[in-house]
Design a protein around this motif. Structure first.
Motif, PDB file in Angstrom:
ATOM      1  N   ARG A  66       0.814  -1.208   0.000  1.00 29.96           N
ATOM      2  CA  ARG A  66       0.000   0.000   0.000  1.00 29.96           C
ATOM      3  C   ARG A  66       0.852   1.265   0.000  1.00 29.96           C
ATOM      4  O   ARG A  66       0.527   2.254  -0.624  1.00 29.96           O
ATOM      5  CB  ARG A  66      -0.963  -0.007   1.191  1.00 29.96           C
ATOM      6  CG  ARG A  66      -2.354  -0.406   0.719  1.00 29.96           C
ATOM      7  CD  ARG A  66      -3.329  -0.306   1.826  1.00 29.96           C
ATOM      8  NE  ARG A  66      -3.107  -1.365   2.791  1.00 29.96           N
ATOM      9  CZ  ARG A  66      -3.772  -1.446   3.937  1.00 29.96           C
ATOM     10  NH1 ARG A  66      -4.667  -0.550   4.236  1.00 29.96           N
ATOM     11  NH2 ARG A  66      -3.551  -2.434   4.754  1.00 29.96           N
TER      12      ARG A  66
ATOM     13  N   GLN B 232       6.998  -3.549   8.662  1.00 29.80           N
ATOM     14  CA  GLN B 232       5.598  -3.950   8.567  1.00 29.80           C
ATOM     15  C   GLN B 232       5.309  -4.284   7.132  1.00 29.80           C
ATOM     16  O   GLN B 232       4.686  -3.517   6.447  1.00 29.80           O
ATOM     17  CB  GLN B 232       4.738  -2.779   8.942  1.00 29.80           C
ATOM     18  CG  GLN B 232       4.494  -2.670  10.365  1.00 29.80           C
ATOM     19  CD  GLN B 232       3.089  -2.179  10.492  1.00 29.80           C
ATOM     20  OE1 GLN B 232       2.141  -2.927  10.412  1.00 29.80           O
ATOM     21  NE2 GLN B 232       2.947  -0.896  10.626  1.00 29.80           N
TER      22      GLN B 232
ATOM     23  N   TYR C 229      -4.929   8.577  12.677  1.00 34.88           N
ATOM     24  CA  TYR C 229      -4.756   7.842  11.431  1.00 34.88           C
ATOM     25  C   TYR C 229      -3.853   6.630  11.635  1.00 34.88           C
ATOM     26  O   TYR C 229      -4.291   5.492  11.539  1.00 34.88           O
ATOM     27  CB  TYR C 229      -4.203   8.754  10.335  1.00 34.88           C
ATOM     28  CG  TYR C 229      -3.566   8.024   9.191  1.00 34.88           C
ATOM     29  CD1 TYR C 229      -4.296   7.093   8.471  1.00 34.88           C
ATOM     30  CD2 TYR C 229      -2.241   8.235   8.845  1.00 34.88           C
ATOM     31  CE1 TYR C 229      -3.702   6.395   7.439  1.00 34.88           C
ATOM     32  CE2 TYR C 229      -1.652   7.540   7.815  1.00 34.88           C
ATOM     33  CZ  TYR C 229      -2.379   6.629   7.114  1.00 34.88           C
ATOM     34  OH  TYR C 229      -1.800   5.929   6.096  1.00 34.88           O
ATOM     35  N   PHE C 233      -4.565   2.620  11.523  1.00 33.96           N
ATOM     36  CA  PHE C 233      -3.928   1.916  10.409  1.00 33.96           C
ATOM     37  C   PHE C 233      -3.090   0.742  10.898  1.00 33.96           C
ATOM     38  O   PHE C 233      -3.211  -0.376  10.397  1.00 33.96           O
ATOM     39  CB  PHE C 233      -3.058   2.915   9.642  1.00 33.96           C
ATOM     40  CG  PHE C 233      -2.344   2.330   8.468  1.00 33.96           C
ATOM     41  CD1 PHE C 233      -3.005   2.133   7.270  1.00 33.96           C
ATOM     42  CD2 PHE C 233      -1.010   1.966   8.559  1.00 33.96           C
ATOM     43  CE1 PHE C 233      -2.351   1.587   6.183  1.00 33.96           C
ATOM     44  CE2 PHE C 233      -0.353   1.418   7.475  1.00 33.96           C
ATOM     45  CZ  PHE C 233      -1.019   1.228   6.291  1.00 33.96           C
ATOM     46  N   VAL C 234      -2.259   0.986  11.905  1.00 33.38           N
ATOM     47  CA  VAL C 234      -1.385  -0.087  12.371  1.00 33.38           C
ATOM     48  C   VAL C 234      -2.190  -1.184  13.075  1.00 33.38           C
ATOM     49  O   VAL C 234      -1.935  -2.370  12.879  1.00 33.38           O
ATOM     50  CB  VAL C 234      -0.283   0.451  13.300  1.00 33.38           C
ATOM     51  CG1 VAL C 234       0.568  -0.679  13.843  1.00 33.38           C
ATOM     52  CG2 VAL C 234       0.594   1.435  12.559  1.00 33.38           C
ATOM     53  N   ALA C 236      -5.033  -2.277  12.424  1.00 34.55           N
ATOM     54  CA  ALA C 236      -5.756  -3.130  11.476  1.00 34.55           C
ATOM     55  C   ALA C 236      -4.882  -3.518  10.301  1.00 34.55           C
ATOM     56  O   ALA C 236      -5.380  -3.948   9.288  1.00 34.55           O
ATOM     57  CB  ALA C 236      -6.992  -2.402  10.961  1.00 34.55           C
ATOM     58  N   SER C 237      -3.573  -3.353  10.436  1.00 35.59           N
ATOM     59  CA  SER C 237      -2.723  -3.541   9.266  1.00 35.59           C
ATOM     60  C   SER C 237      -2.845  -4.963   8.760  1.00 35.59           C
ATOM     61  O   SER C 237      -3.174  -5.879   9.492  1.00 35.59           O
ATOM     62  CB  SER C 237      -1.279  -3.211   9.599  1.00 35.59           C
ATOM     63  OG  SER C 237      -0.802  -4.158  10.523  1.00 35.59           O
ATOM     64  N   ASP C 238      -2.551  -5.101   7.491  1.00 38.09           N
ATOM     65  CA  ASP C 238      -2.786  -6.354   6.802  1.00 38.09           C
ATOM     66  C   ASP C 238      -1.844  -7.482   7.199  1.00 38.09           C
ATOM     67  O   ASP C 238      -1.721  -8.444   6.464  1.00 38.09           O
ATOM     68  CB  ASP C 238      -2.675  -6.125   5.303  1.00 38.09           C
ATOM     69  CG  ASP C 238      -4.050  -6.059   4.667  1.00 38.09           C
ATOM     70  OD1 ASP C 238      -4.140  -5.654   3.517  1.00 38.09           O
ATOM     71  OD2 ASP C 238      -5.021  -6.437   5.330  1.00 38.09           O
ATOM     72  N   LEU C 246     -10.827  -3.001  10.505  1.00 37.94           N
ATOM     73  CA  LEU C 246     -10.383  -1.668  10.127  1.00 37.94           C
ATOM     74  C   LEU C 246     -11.343  -0.637  10.687  1.00 37.94           C
ATOM     75  O   LEU C 246     -12.506  -0.605  10.320  1.00 37.94           O
ATOM     76  CB  LEU C 246     -10.326  -1.551   8.604  1.00 37.94           C
ATOM     77  CG  LEU C 246      -9.818  -0.208   8.094  1.00 37.94           C
ATOM     78  CD1 LEU C 246      -8.345  -0.055   8.388  1.00 37.94           C
ATOM     79  CD2 LEU C 246     -10.078  -0.047   6.621  1.00 37.94           C
ATOM     80  N   ARG C 248     -12.403   2.640  10.285  1.00 36.31           N
ATOM     81  CA  ARG C 248     -12.233   3.661   9.252  1.00 36.31           C
ATOM     82  C   ARG C 248     -12.323   5.037   9.883  1.00 36.31           C
ATOM     83  O   ARG C 248     -13.318   5.373  10.505  1.00 36.31           O
ATOM     84  CB  ARG C 248     -13.309   3.477   8.173  1.00 36.31           C
ATOM     85  CG  ARG C 248     -13.148   4.377   6.974  1.00 36.31           C
ATOM     86  CD  ARG C 248     -14.048   3.932   5.849  1.00 36.31           C
ATOM     87  NE  ARG C 248     -13.540   2.728   5.219  1.00 36.31           N
ATOM     88  CZ  ARG C 248     -12.636   2.753   4.244  1.00 36.31           C
ATOM     89  NH1 ARG C 248     -12.168   3.874   3.792  1.00 36.31           N
ATOM     90  NH2 ARG C 248     -12.213   1.629   3.716  1.00 36.31           N
TER      91      ARG C 248
END
Lengths: 429, 275, 295
Positions: A66, B232, C229, C233-234, C236-238, C246, C248
């Motif tokens: 991303r 990450q 932010y 983001f972290v 819920a990171s992939d 996530l 939002r």
């Protein structure tokens, strides 16, 4: 006294800095990748170029996908400093090509790509726009089932599942539970949470097994959403059934490659890079792979070159791109990273023979079908929004056993997708 | 008397426990840096590594230019601190002691921009940096961190609280020029709050993430925070190695803070000692 | 004459700072306002003017509305959690300034604010982890039911609030401490002679006297809450081992719109809405405090 000494010291410092800076004047190429595990591959290719380009410095800079997409968007639009090799799926690159932001490769590179002995038409198309070649195909993401053979044996299963109904049956048999009936090892790990479009891509793969596609091309060459239908219903119903009713997997369970490597799930669908990942992180794992019931996604990754640099550097960048496709390097890629190379006419048997798990990716059955993401600008937006709707649905117990409600979820998401397509002038009849 | 000592003790105990709780996540992170991959997965989780290993640490130091990233962050943070201290010092004094209408409007404007989240105007700012050809450079990073509304506010408050008008008037009557007054009378009195501001500014730049992420696209230009984010990856997060890299950055920066804190607290306290 | 000279000095001295502000703050902000009225895909050379249509579309956008709701809950949650506790903590630390451990209290509360966000968020992600995390281990040990912290629609928002508060607390405490140290000690002396207890003088002296500081810290905390932010983001990171739900938030939706969906104008419109909200809240807070002060 002190001043002069300081002055002399700083002058010396400046001089040594200049000396250090000099070798940097040699040729330099930067490689941007969105897959950190490909870093060693690009380094390997760069080492192989030493003979031809002794002064070439290759900066390999892989980061998470991303963030990679973001830097490409910003970098290409505002101009890149220096020759840069950029790795992108054809579906994303089309956006830049349409805005004249990616240059046409030199003729010999175009000829190399167009040579039918090198690439099948599917890959040439994915690297082209309106018949003009812009990139060089390298690897593809293709899915297959990974399953833990020891867990299969323990559950009395000898063959991999062959239909989607069997996937459900297997998932039930393979799930291991604690005394309270809560699953401790999931029977079939599904992508249920997280950010980005991954959730929607995985859903598409499952739906494809039921004969559907999230987006269908219409007769006028445009697109329309097509998942509020029988195939979509079956796919989403299966997810909800497994999560909410049969509880063979829960949202919070460890999932995907890491869970599989740690023995926390019995099977899951993923691309071939997992083979390389397992070899590195869980070499003792007993597992096998199998083709999916109907077919798989095939998402080609290509290399492009962009940037403000002199011709010699740009040429060196294209030579680097060509070098990635040398047979030796492709075999190295397959053996060490596990992503599938796209070039035909290369003998991969030394790897596929010694790692039987590659068979499901290379020797698939007759009539096995493939789909890919359409090369349209808003593809990411479409999938991200679908993903948001899906992850909400997976976690909603009230949908279990209620086909009308499931259909309503799909219909609402489909309308949203079509609205995006319409806004971009891409909605077909 | 005795009762008072008992409440003091209780307060100390409460604050001590709370302080430890605040630090727990970081202590755990450092502990994780020394765990083997197997131990990372064990249940229940351990606090102190059973079988400490240096593998994570060595692999991180061998595979990443951690030190040059730290160098970039250091240069960026120091220059940003300098810029913020200079601009806040002058502007804070002016808005506190020169009550003209124009000046008040400018001060309101300064404060108002503090309300606008950085992310709101990050993209237009990026294009400005690009136009100047400053991408992937420390000056480019600096553009986003030259001024700090809070700094101006902090200095203004301190000037109002600790520098009486009479002092400045007396200096004027003695014939001191405005610049001379600022330099020789105001600045020495502001040493404390300026030091406090310096620490804040330094750590603000040191931990910046979103901005360096878009300005620095070359591996060699990364700041440490961006470099850390590299661990990450999109696929598998190697928590042991991430923790090791984090510990490498965490421990020195915490030590630096603990060392700086002395000046910092003395400085802040000094502003209140006037009474 | 004298006034004029002083005015000229003030303007000259303020000019460089103002110029920098105009360059790196005001101009980009105006640019954002301008972009929000245009349709721009980041790549093409033309940016057609579309009036308010970006804004109209936003209010029918499900993801945007979700993001707006989440962000508001997080921002207010962080403020409500942080401000009162920061004031009490600062009061206690100030009260124990002479304690041997005063340095430790201050440092330990402030350190989370100065450490890098990525590793800190990673540490919390591990703590919240349903299967491996120490939080559930503790809950199970105490006989409770383990929770799926990062996946439950409500708990995942709470996780973001906790993480943000953990980071914001140190800053608020620091500013309050500066405030406490600047309070006139004579008033407290007088109160003590009148027989007021510590709690009483905190309640009836410190709280009202610190009102301007409280105002400032609340505004700053609220704003940084709306800015959330990287934390979401972290968490819920992939990461494949354990992605989270996530949460939002506005900035995430904004960045997604500009860099994934290539809709810079649309994202700018989102930014403008964020700006309006924050402005209104700040105004309301100022008005509220002024009214109370006036009474």
């Amino acid at each position: 006294m002190h001043y002069t000494r300081n002055l002399r010291g700083s002058l010396l410092g400046a001089a040594s800095l200049m000396v250090l800076a000099l070798p940097a004047a040699a040729q330099e190429v930067t490689v941007w990748s969105g897959y950190p595990e490909l870093g060693p591959f690009y380094e390997h290719v760069a080492e192989g170029m030493n003979a031809k380009y002794p002064d070439l410095k290759v900066n390999v800079e892989p980061i998470a996908l991303r963030e990679h997409e973001k830097r490409v968007a910003l970098g290409i639009t505002s101009g890149l400093e220096g020759a840069t090799v950029i790795e992108l799926p054809g579906s994303t690159a089309s956006r830049y090509v349409e805005n004249d932001l990616l240059p046409v490769p030199p003729q010999d590179v175009v000829d190399f790509v167009k040579d039918p002995a090198n690439f099948g038409p599917f890959f040439v198309d994915a690297a082209s726009n309106n018949g003009q070649v812009y990139g060089v195909p390298l690897f593809r993401g293709q899915g297959a089932l990974f399953y833990n053979t020891e867990m299969f044996e323990a559950a009395g299963l000898t063959e991999p599942p062959k239909t989607m109904e069997e996937y459900t049956e297997y998932a039930e048999k393979l799930t291991q539970r604690d005394a309270d009936g809560n699953p401790t090892v999931s029977g079939w790990s599904l992508r249920l949470s997280g950010g980005g479009q991954g959730i929607a891509e995985k859903f598409w793969i499952n739906m494809f097994q039921y004969g559907g596609n999230v987006l269908e091309q219409t007769a006028d060459g445009k697109w329309k959403a097509d998942y509020a239908n029988e195939a979509g219903l079956k796919a989403l119903r299966q997810y909800i059934d497994l999560v909410q009713t049969k509880k063979t997997v829960t949202v919070e369970m460890p999932a995907d490659a890491e869970a599989f490597e740690r023995g926390q799930t019995a099977m899951f669908i993923r691309e071939s890079w997992v083979i390389g990942d397992i070899a590195a992180k869980a070499p003792d794992l007993k597992y096998a792979t199998a083709p999916l019931p109907v077919g798989s996604i095939a998402l080609p990754g290509n290399l492009y070159v962009a940037g403000d640099a002199d011709d010699a550097d740009i040429r060196a960048a294209w030579d680097f791109v060509l070098a990635t496709n040398e047979p030796d390097n492709l075999v190295w890629l397959l053996a060490n990273v596990g992503w599938l190379p796209n070039r035909s006419g290369v003998d991969y048997s030394s790897v596929t023979d010694s790692v039987p798990q590659f068979a499901a990716f290379v020797d698939y059955p007759e009539g096995y079908k493939f789909f890919t993401l359409p090369s349209i600008g808003p593809i990411e937006e479409v999938l991200t929004r679908l993903a948001a709707a899906l992850s909400e649905a997976y976690a909603d117990p009230s949908l279990a056993g209620d086909d009308d409600k499931i259909m309503a979820v799909l219909q609402r998401a489909e309308d949203e997708t079509n609205a995006i397509l319409e806004r971009e002038g891409l909605l077909g009849e | 008397m005795n009762r008072r000592r008992r409440t003091d003790l209780l307060i100390d105990l409460g604050l001590g426990i709370f302080g430890l709780l605040m630090l727990t996540p970081l202590i755990m992170l450092v502990a994780n840096a020394f765990k083997t991959p197997e131990e990372m997965l064990s249940w229940p989780p351990t606090l102190i590594p059973r079988d400490p290993t240096l593998d994570n640490l060595t692999s991180v130091l061998n595979e990443t230019p951690l030190l040059s990233w730290i160098g970039n962050s250091l240069a960026f943070a120091l220059l940003s601190t300098l810029a913020i201290v200079a601009t806040s010092g002058i502007a804070g004094y002016i808005v506190a002691k020169f009550p003209f209408r124009t000046i008040n409007i400018v001060f309101a404007l300064f404060l108002a921009t503090a309300i606008v989240p950085f992310e709101v105007y990050m993209i237009p700012l990026y294009f400005q940096v690009k136009q100047l050809g400053l991408l992937n450079t420390v000056p480019g990073l600096l553009v986003g961190y030259l001024v700090m509304s809070f700094g101006i506010f902090l200095i203004r408050q301190n000037v109002l609280a600790s520098i009486p008008d009479e002092l400045i008037e007396a200096a004027r009557i003695d014939g001191g020029g405005e610049m001379w007054i600022f330099w020789h009378i105001v600045l020495p009195l502001l040493r404390g709050p300026l030091a406090a501001l310096a620490v804040l500014a330094f750590f603000q730049a040191w931990t910046a993430f979103a901005w360096p992420m878009i300005v620095a696209t070359k591996r060699s230009a990364y700041t440490i925070e961006v470099g850390l984010a590299l661990f990450q990856t999109g696929y598998t997060v190697d928590l042991g190695r991430l923790s090791a890299a984090s510990a490498c950055v965490l421990v020195p920066s915490v030590l630096a803070f603990v060392l700086l804190r002395r000046n910092f607290v003395q400085g802040v306290a000094a502003t209140g000692m006037k009474e | 004459m004298l006034r004029r000279r002083r005015w000229r000095f003030a303007v000259m001295a303020l000019l460089p700072t103002f110029a920098i502000f105009a360059w790196v703050r005001l101009y980009p902000i105006v640019q954002t306002l301008n972009l929000s009225l245009h349709d721009w895909n980041l790549l093409s050379k033309n940016k057609p003017f579309v009036g308010l249509s970006n804004f109209i579309e936003l209010f029918g956008d499900r993801l945007f509305l979700t993001a707006l709701g989440n962000t508001a809950i997080i921002a207010f949650g962080v403020m409500l959690l942080t401000i009162p506790s920061a004031m009490v903590l600062a009061g206690l630390i100030h009260y124990r300034t002479r304690s041997r451990f005063a340095g430790f209290y201050e440092t330990s509360v402030f350190i989370p604010h100065v450490v890098s966000l990525v590793p800190a968020a990673m540490a919390w992600k591990w703590i919240f982890d349903a299967k491996l995390g120490p939080l559930n281990a503790l809950i199970t040990r105490l006989g409770g039911e383990p929770q799926s912290w990062l996946f439950d629609p409500y708990l995942s928002v709470l996780c973001v609030i906790i993480l943000c508060s953990w980071q914001a607390l140190g800053y608020a405490v620091l500013i309050f401490l500066v405030g406490f140290r600047n309070l006139p000690t004579s008033v407290y002396e007088a109160a003590r002679l009148d027989g007021a207890s510590g709690i009483q003088s905190f309640r009836f002296l410190s709280v009202p006297l610190l009102k301007p500081i409280t105002l400032y810290v609340s505004v700053v905390t609220l704003i940084s809450g709306f800015n959330v932010y990287a934390q979401a983001f972290v968490l819920a990171s992939d990461a494949q081992g354990a992605p989270g739900r996530l949460v939002r938030v506005l900035v995430l939706d904004m960045l997604e719109n500009s860099f994934r969906n290539y809709r810079v104008g649309y994202a700018a419109a989102e930014a403008v809405i964020l700006l309006v909200i924050v402005l209104v809240l700040t105004g309301a807070q100022f008005a509220l405090l002024r009214e109370r002060n006036g009474r």
